[in-house]
Design a protein around this motif. Structure first.
Motif, PDB file in Angstrom:
ATOM      1  N   GLU A   2       0.844  -1.189   0.000  1.00  0.00           N
ATOM      2  CA  GLU A   2       0.000   0.000   0.000  1.00  0.00           C
ATOM      3  C   GLU A   2       0.881   1.242   0.000  1.00  0.00           C
ATOM      4  O   GLU A   2       1.760   1.384   0.840  1.00  0.00           O
ATOM      5  CB  GLU A   2      -0.903  -0.021   1.240  1.00  0.00           C
ATOM      6  CG  GLU A   2      -2.105   0.885   1.104  1.00  0.00           C
ATOM      7  CD  GLU A   2      -3.077   0.770   2.283  1.00  0.00           C
ATOM      8  OE1 GLU A   2      -2.974  -0.208   3.052  1.00  0.00           O
ATOM      9  OE2 GLU A   2      -3.909   1.662   2.415  1.00  0.00           O
ATOM     10  N   LYS A   3       0.645   2.102  -1.003  1.00  0.00           N
ATOM     11  CA  LYS A   3       1.505   3.273  -1.143  1.00  0.00           C
ATOM     12  C   LYS A   3       0.631   4.523  -1.108  1.00  0.00           C
ATOM     13  O   LYS A   3      -0.385   4.588  -1.790  1.00  0.00           O
ATOM     14  CB  LYS A   3       2.245   3.167  -2.482  1.00  0.00           C
ATOM     15  CG  LYS A   3       3.473   4.058  -2.584  1.00  0.00           C
ATOM     16  CD  LYS A   3       4.137   3.902  -3.956  1.00  0.00           C
ATOM     17  CE  LYS A   3       3.832   5.091  -4.823  1.00  0.00           C
ATOM     18  NZ  LYS A   3       4.038   4.849  -6.243  1.00  0.00           N
ATOM     19  N   GLU A   4       1.047   5.512  -0.333  1.00  0.00           N
ATOM     20  CA  GLU A   4       0.259   6.737  -0.267  1.00  0.00           C
ATOM     21  C   GLU A   4       0.518   7.593  -1.504  1.00  0.00           C
ATOM     22  O   GLU A   4       1.661   7.811  -1.890  1.00  0.00           O
ATOM     23  CB  GLU A   4       0.598   7.531   0.993  1.00  0.00           C
ATOM     24  CG  GLU A   4      -0.299   8.749   1.141  1.00  0.00           C
ATOM     25  CD  GLU A   4      -0.184   9.411   2.508  1.00  0.00           C
ATOM     26  OE1 GLU A   4      -1.101   9.255   3.323  1.00  0.00           O
ATOM     27  OE2 GLU A   4       0.822  10.096   2.745  1.00  0.00           O
ATOM     28  N   ILE A   5      -0.584   8.051  -2.132  1.00  0.00           N
ATOM     29  CA  ILE A   5      -0.394   8.936  -3.275  1.00  0.00           C
ATOM     30  C   ILE A   5      -0.843  10.361  -2.976  1.00  0.00           C
ATOM     31  O   ILE A   5      -0.427  11.300  -3.626  1.00  0.00           O
ATOM     32  CB  ILE A   5      -1.099   8.395  -4.551  1.00  0.00           C
ATOM     33  CG1 ILE A   5      -2.528   7.932  -4.248  1.00  0.00           C
ATOM     34  CG2 ILE A   5      -0.277   7.282  -5.179  1.00  0.00           C
ATOM     35  CD1 ILE A   5      -3.272   7.451  -5.473  1.00  0.00           C
ATOM     36  N   LEU A   6      -1.704  10.519  -1.952  1.00  0.00           N
ATOM     37  CA  LEU A   6      -2.080  11.865  -1.517  1.00  0.00           C
ATOM     38  C   LEU A   6      -2.124  11.887   0.005  1.00  0.00           C
ATOM     39  O   LEU A   6      -2.689  10.987   0.620  1.00  0.00           O
ATOM     40  CB  LEU A   6      -3.466  12.261  -2.055  1.00  0.00           C
ATOM     41  CG  LEU A   6      -3.663  12.516  -3.556  1.00  0.00           C
ATOM     42  CD1 LEU A   6      -5.130  12.832  -3.829  1.00  0.00           C
ATOM     43  CD2 LEU A   6      -2.776  13.642  -4.051  1.00  0.00           C
ATOM     44  N   ASN A   7      -1.526  12.919   0.606  1.00  0.00           N
ATOM     45  CA  ASN A   7      -1.657  13.061   2.057  1.00  0.00           C
ATOM     46  C   ASN A   7      -2.724  14.103   2.365  1.00  0.00           C
ATOM     47  O   ASN A   7      -3.345  14.663   1.467  1.00  0.00           O
ATOM     48  CB  ASN A   7      -0.310  13.408   2.691  1.00  0.00           C
ATOM     49  CG  ASN A   7       0.252  14.711   2.136  1.00  0.00           C
ATOM     50  OD1 ASN A   7      -0.498  15.594   1.706  1.00  0.00           O
ATOM     51  ND2 ASN A   7       1.568  14.828   2.120  1.00  0.00           N
ATOM     52  N   LYS A   8      -2.931  14.344   3.639  1.00  0.00           N
ATOM     53  CA  LYS A   8      -4.001  15.245   4.067  1.00  0.00           C
ATOM     54  C   LYS A   8      -3.863  16.630   3.437  1.00  0.00           C
ATOM     55  O   LYS A   8      -4.824  17.184   2.919  1.00  0.00           O
ATOM     56  CB  LYS A   8      -3.973  15.362   5.599  1.00  0.00           C
ATOM     57  CG  LYS A   8      -5.025  16.328   6.116  1.00  0.00           C
ATOM     58  CD  LYS A   8      -5.017  16.416   7.612  1.00  0.00           C
ATOM     59  CE  LYS A   8      -5.848  17.554   8.163  1.00  0.00           C
ATOM     60  NZ  LYS A   8      -6.713  18.283   7.291  1.00  0.00           N
ATOM     61  N   HIS A   9      -2.638  17.140   3.472  1.00  0.00           N
ATOM     62  CA  HIS A   9      -2.370  18.469   2.941  1.00  0.00           C
ATOM     63  C   HIS A   9      -2.721  18.547   1.452  1.00  0.00           C
ATOM     64  O   HIS A   9      -3.357  19.494   0.982  1.00  0.00           O
ATOM     65  CB  HIS A   9      -0.885  18.789   3.176  1.00  0.00           C
ATOM     66  CG  HIS A   9      -0.506  20.152   2.727  1.00  0.00           C
ATOM     67  ND1 HIS A   9      -0.986  21.286   3.336  1.00  0.00           N
ATOM     68  CD2 HIS A   9       0.301  20.562   1.703  1.00  0.00           C
ATOM     69  CE1 HIS A   9      -0.509  22.341   2.723  1.00  0.00           C
ATOM     70  NE2 HIS A   9       0.282  21.947   1.734  1.00  0.00           N
ATOM     71  N   GLU A  10      -2.321  17.512   0.713  1.00  0.00           N
ATOM     72  CA  GLU A  10      -2.605  17.498  -0.725  1.00  0.00           C
ATOM     73  C   GLU A  10      -4.102  17.380  -1.008  1.00  0.00           C
ATOM     74  O   GLU A  10      -4.625  18.023  -1.919  1.00  0.00           O
ATOM     75  CB  GLU A  10      -1.841  16.329  -1.378  1.00  0.00           C
ATOM     76  CG  GLU A  10      -0.332  16.591  -1.440  1.00  0.00           C
ATOM     77  CD  GLU A  10       0.490  15.339  -1.708  1.00  0.00           C
ATOM     78  OE1 GLU A  10       1.500  15.444  -2.414  1.00  0.00           O
ATOM     79  OE2 GLU A  10       0.114  14.257  -1.206  1.00  0.00           O
TER      80      GLU A  10
END
Lengths: 311, 178
Positions: free
Chosen positions: B3-11
């Motif tokens: 599982e890879k993050e592509i968007l974080n909260k800020h984005e």
């Protein structure tokens, strides 16, 4: 979660299943308030209303419910059918089933006949009233209406007054309310209280006062003149005086108690007009909720097929 | 499974602000519009976009929520029993510009169902579709008007949109099998 092919009665339905039906009905009620009262959920499904006993309200309610789910609904009445030509009940059902029917809604004058049909068809079966046995969707719409007005069900005090013996509505309600933790009190003429076949723990009261005391809900039953071979009470006037609801008796109940009736009302017998039409009467709300509850039952049963086949 | 993050909260926050401005620009002076979020995560995004629009345009947009379960074209085939969430549209759809919002557009079938569901409430003037993520693989000729981020995916991969209100945090991840 509802896990059954048929709804033949509430005797073998769990508390969780009942609550799931009521929950689903709430979602369907919103659809009935729209301008376009239709969703495509049961598109392509065929539902046959198989009525061996006259009915307008229940049949219409089921018909509207099926149509609002986009199913094709066909009405079949016994008087116009081959049963009068000597065909057996199961043959009639199997013949109609052969035409690709997915669901039967059955009303029959013999107790147990709907369960018998359910055992002999692959289609889903909903009981719309069998003899004096059960009328599960009526009970479900009663419960829905009570929940809507009182917020919850557990712990409520409900009085059902009238001809308990002949009432399939009372019997379905007795099974369901017992499971839901409702304090149910039954009262009626001694000749109309069943000697057997009531869920354990149902309280039969000895007076109107005992039944109505501090109640949240009063459900008046109709005197079923057509179902009585012999006279079980001397006169309608006397019945009304002893077992009918009136203003004084209503004062025994909680201030916000609601008045219910499964209909059709014999005005002036079990219920005077001034109470049937007062603001505490929820009789027409019951009828309104009937459509949403029947939509929920049809939807939940029709969806079963898929899960069952997968297992 | 990776599982890879592509968007974080800020984005995600930035994208939602950008989408809000695109909506404001698109509707211009048309005051008769409403946001409609597809349950469950589209509904939350609709709420967030509504508050951003309110902040910059000082008008509170009408908002509704749609449960498309009853409109699914695979309703009679799915093995997992779908729980009805219920729709909640307390305004007249007729004549309005509807901004339909969902978290992910994939096959396009959910949007198709949502379009039918909206039209059953009345005849809107126009429907605009906004998605946070477009992951491709359309099975119907349906395209979003505004997209937060286009994410080319493999058909076996999974996109997980996690939102604070349901999942406890804001994050979009891609899950690869293997």
């Amino acid at each position: 979660m509802l896990n059954r092919k048929d709804l033949t009665g509430l005797v073998d339905v769990t508390k969780e299943e009942i609550l799931e039906i009521l929950d689903t009905a709430e979602k369907f009620k919103e659809i009935n308030s729209r301008e376009i009262k239709k969703v495509p959920a049961l598109k392509g499904k065929t539902i046959v209303n198989l009525f061996f006993e006259p009915s307008t309200r229940t049949r219409t309610s089921f018909e509207i419910a099926g149509k609002r789910l986009s199913a094709d609904v066909i009405n079949f009445t016994a008087s116009a059918s081959s049963t009068t030509k000597g065909e057996t009940l199961i043959d009639t059902v199997k013949n109609i089933e052969s035409m690709g029917v997915d669901m039967f809604v059955v009303r029959h004058y013999y107790s147990g006949s709907v369960r018998f049909i359910a055992q002999n068809t692959k289609a889903h079966v909903i009981n719309a009233g069998d003899g004096t046995n059960e009328h599960p969707t009526q009970s479900l719409l009663d419960l829905y209406t009570i929940k809507e007005h009182k917020g919850n069900l557990e712990g409520l005090k409900v009085a059902i007054i009238g001809d308990i013996t002949h009432s399939r509505v009372a019997r379905s309600n007795a099974w369901a309310m017992k499971k839901l933790g409702i304090d149910l009190r039954l009262y009626g003429p001694k000749t109309m209280i069943p000697r057997d076949y009531l869920p354990l723990g149902c309280k039969v009261c000895n007076s109107m006062e005992e039944a109505l005391e501090d109640c949240d809900v009063v459900m008046m039953l109709r005197i079923q003149l057509e179902r009585q071979g012999i006279a079980l009470f001397p006169s309608l006037k006397e019945y009304s005086k002893l077992f009918g609801l009136n203003k004084n008796r209503l004062e025994l109940t909680k201030k916000d108690a609601i008045i219910m009736h499964p209909g059709p009302i014999n005005r002036g017998v079990e219920l005077p007009s001034y109470l049937a039409d007062c603001d505490r009467s929820v009789i027409l709300t019951q009828v309104e909720n009937g459509v949403a509850v029947r939509m929920a039952v049809m939807y939940l049963l029709a969806m079963q097929q898929n899960t069952k086949l997968g297992e | 499974m990776v599982e890879k993050e592509i968007l974080n909260k800020h984005e995600i926050d930035n994208i939602l602000v950008r989408l809000s401005f695109q909506i404001i620009e698109k509707i211009k002076d048309d005051a008769d519009f409403a946001l409609v979020g597809i349950k469950r995560r589209g509904a939350i995004l609709a709420d967030r976009i509504a508050s951003t629009i309110e902040k910059f345009k000082s008008l509170k947009p009408m908002i509704g929520y749609l449960d498309i379960t009853l409109y699914r074209d695979d309703l009679t085939e799915i093995s997992e029993f779908p729980k009805l969430l219920g729709s909640d549209l307390n305004f007249d759809v007729k004549g309005k510009t509807i901004i339909l919002i969902d978290d992910v557009i994939f096959t396009g079938r959910t949007v198709r169902a949502a379009l039918d569901a909206i039209i059953d409430y009345g005849r809107p003037k126009k429907i605009i579709f906004v998605a946070l993520i477009d992951r491709g693989h359309r099975e119907l000729p349906i395209q979003p008007d505004f997209v937060g981020k286009y994410v080319p995916t493999n058909i076996e991969e999974k996109i997980n949109v996690k939102l604070h209100e349901i999942d406890g945090l804001d994050s979009v991840t891609i899950e690869k099998r293997g």
